[in-house]
Design a protein around this motif. Structure first.
Motif, PDB file in Angstrom:
ATOM      1  N   LEU A 171       0.858  -1.192   0.000  1.00  0.00           N
ATOM      2  CA  LEU A 171       0.000   0.000   0.000  1.00  0.00           C
ATOM      3  C   LEU A 171       0.880   1.222   0.000  1.00  0.00           C
ATOM      4  O   LEU A 171       1.759   1.350   0.861  1.00  0.00           O
ATOM      5  N   LYS A 172       0.669   2.087  -0.978  1.00  0.00           N
ATOM      6  CA  LYS A 172       1.453   3.333  -0.998  1.00  0.00           C
ATOM      7  C   LYS A 172       0.515   4.516  -1.123  1.00  0.00           C
ATOM      8  O   LYS A 172      -0.572   4.404  -1.685  1.00  0.00           O
ATOM      9  N   ARG A 173       0.953   5.637  -0.553  1.00  0.00           N
ATOM     10  CA  ARG A 173       0.102   6.818  -0.650  1.00  0.00           C
ATOM     11  C   ARG A 173       0.462   7.594  -1.901  1.00  0.00           C
ATOM     12  O   ARG A 173       1.602   7.499  -2.399  1.00  0.00           O
ATOM     13  N   ARG A 174      -0.494   8.368  -2.347  1.00  0.00           N
ATOM     14  CA  ARG A 174      -0.261   9.167  -3.554  1.00  0.00           C
ATOM     15  C   ARG A 174       0.711  10.294  -3.222  1.00  0.00           C
ATOM     16  O   ARG A 174       0.650  10.892  -2.145  1.00  0.00           O
ATOM     17  N   SER A 175       1.662  10.547  -4.117  1.00  0.00           N
ATOM     18  CA  SER A 175       2.521  11.717  -3.905  1.00  0.00           C
ATOM     19  C   SER A 175       2.768  12.387  -5.257  1.00  0.00           C
ATOM     20  O   SER A 175       2.630  11.747  -6.304  1.00  0.00           O
ATOM     21  N   SER A 176       3.128  13.662  -5.225  1.00  0.00           N
ATOM     22  CA  SER A 176       3.252  14.402  -6.490  1.00  0.00           C
ATOM     23  C   SER A 176       4.534  14.012  -7.233  1.00  0.00           C
ATOM     24  O   SER A 176       4.663  14.261  -8.418  1.00  0.00           O
ATOM     25  N   LEU A 177       5.474  13.424  -6.502  1.00  0.00           N
ATOM     26  CA  LEU A 177       6.684  12.907  -7.154  1.00  0.00           C
ATOM     27  C   LEU A 177       6.707  11.397  -6.942  1.00  0.00           C
ATOM     28  O   LEU A 177       6.051  10.892  -6.035  1.00  0.00           O
ATOM     29  N   PHE A 178       7.497  10.680  -7.731  1.00  0.00           N
ATOM     30  CA  PHE A 178       7.608   9.234  -7.514  1.00  0.00           C
ATOM     31  C   PHE A 178       8.145   8.977  -6.108  1.00  0.00           C
ATOM     32  O   PHE A 178       9.081   9.639  -5.665  1.00  0.00           O
ATOM     33  N   ASN A 179       7.560   8.040  -5.394  1.00  0.00           N
ATOM     34  CA  ASN A 179       8.049   7.723  -4.046  1.00  0.00           C
ATOM     35  C   ASN A 179       8.397   6.239  -3.926  1.00  0.00           C
ATOM     36  O   ASN A 179       8.345   5.667  -2.844  1.00  0.00           O
ATOM     37  N   THR A 180       8.734   5.619  -5.058  1.00  0.00           N
ATOM     38  CA  THR A 180       8.960   4.159  -5.051  1.00  0.00           C
ATOM     39  C   THR A 180      10.436   3.784  -5.256  1.00  0.00           C
ATOM     40  O   THR A 180      10.733   2.647  -5.604  1.00  0.00           O
TER      41      THR A 180
END
Ligand code: NAP
Ligand code: G4F
Length: 347
Positions: free
Chosen positions: A33-42
């Protein structure tokens, strides 16, 4: 044999990324589960997403969700019906929790409650095991030389009070409804994937850049804070082991040794062959590079917290006995690996 299915919240974080690797190696199907972010966070899990074997075999999935949003959590748990949930998502920075106490409580205290309610209400009590990322911060300024599962909690930050709520909620759902729900009371653990604003990674990045001539100096807060520092790779294995026990139980995971922030800096400098000299006192203290005479570390009061946890040192006798806990990393090896990784990145 049917593959086990796991959900990892906080999969984009330090621990989430190592745990995903471990579970995939153990042939789990992993839903992150990942939260939405304006930049890639992966960045920490990109290598897994790009691994054809993992993706083609449909072993690894990512979903958008947020710990503050019950509907996304309920929906995913009802759809996936996992065997195990590892709740690692949190606003995990103690200093930031003083600036954002309400948000920290929402994500770190109510977030786990939302998951446990979903397990209960979706009739998954017998199927889904739950791991809660509890923390040595619960002990606050304990007067004990070692802290273990019997030590009194005394949380001293909004982060710690939120995590204390989650800790007791986990126990409460275990005792009230029979959910296999456990707390891993983990002491500080670091790695080259540690967030850049935690002190270990901040020190290593700063000193490596100084060594390579990319930065002149860095600022620091309380040099005397003492932490029991382990390595995240060792610690995520214990998370998995806790969920493989016959009966649910909470465990302390720690190395049993403690070192100050100053000792962390001293050893990192030694490994980087920077000869240093500490001068001044308290808020006027600084450190010079003996070869140039220039200040390379300066104490700055902006890094001090409204309340500090001065000393943490865990005792993991229960984990040694029941989980066969034996860390592969020690203090020096952690720092050496972090320095080597940063040198590689900047060169
Ligand atoms: P971390 O690197 O800060 O990772 C935290 C993860 O939680 C990230 O994936 C982050 O997403 C996610 N997250 C934060 N707020 C969220 C929200 N509202 N909804 C969904 N996801 C959210 O932390 P860590 O070092 O891996 O630690 C893992 C867990 O163990 C945390 O709960 C921490 O409090 C706890 N813990 C850590 C230590 C330690 O020394 N590392 C010790 C004891 C306990 P982004 O990537 O988008 O920011
Ligand atoms: O690296 P830190 O920010 O970690 P802290 O506060 O111990 O919390 C970490 O470990 C907890 C487990 O005990 C986790 F639950 C939590 O999620 C997190 O992973 O700070 C360590 C020590 C503190 O005493 C702090 O005051 O280092 C001191 N420090 C000194 N100068 C600094 C700095 N900390 C930070 N982040 N930045 C500094 O410049």
């Amino acid at each position: 044999m049917k593959k086990k299915i796991a959900i990892i919240t906080g999969i984009t974080g330090q621990d989430g990324s190592y745990l995903a690797e471990l579970l995939l190696k153990k042939k789990y199907i992993v839903h992150g589960l990942k939260r939405r972010s304006s930049l890639f966070n992966t960045e920490r899990i990109d290598h897994l997403m790009l691994d054809r074997n993992i993706f083609q075999n449909k072993n690894f999935f990512l979903h958008h969700a947020d710990m503050t949003d019950s509907s996304s959590i309920n929906y995913l748990i009802s759809k996936i019906k996992p065997d195990e949930i590892y709740n690692l998502a949190a606003q995990s920075h103690v200093a930031v929790s003083f600036e954002q106490p309400e948000y920290t409580a929402n994500s770190d205290a109510l977030g786990p409650l939302r998951i446990l309610e979903a397990i209960k209400n979706l009739n998954l009590i017998k199927k889904t095991k739950f791991y809660q990322a509890s923390t040595s911060e619960l002990y606050g300024n304990s007067d004990k030389k070692f802290q273990d599962e019997t030590t009194k909690f005394s949380p001293s930050s909004p982060y710690a009070t939120a995590k204390l709520y989650a800790h007791w909620t986990t126990i409460n759902y275990r005792e009230s409804y029979g959910i296999f729900a456990v707390n891993g009371i983990l002491f500080n653990h670091e790695s080259p994937r540690r967030g850049e604003t935690f002190v270990s990674r901040k020190i290593i990045i700063g000193l490596t850049k100084i060594k390579l001539g990319l930065q002149d100096y860095m600022t620091i807060g309380n040099l005397e804070a003492s932490r029991d520092w382990g390595h995240a790779i060792d610690y995520v294995e214990m998370m998995w082991k806790m969920l493989q026990q016959k009966t649910p139980e909470d465990f302390v995971i720690s190395t049993g040794k403690t070192y100050t922030v100053r000792q962390f800096i001293n050893y990192a400098c030694k490994y980087l062959s920077i000869k240093i000299l500490w001068q001044g006192e308290g808020l006027n203290e600084y450190c010079i590079d003996r070869s140039t005479g220039k200040k390379i570390i300066v104490v700055d009061k902006k890094h001090f917290r409204p309340n500090e946890v001065h000393y943490l040192r865990g005792r993991s006798k229960q984990a040694q006995k029941k989980l066969k806990w034996k860390p592969k990393y020690n203090f020096k090896k952690i720092i050496e690996e972090m320095v080597d990784s940063e040198l590689k990145r900047f060169k």
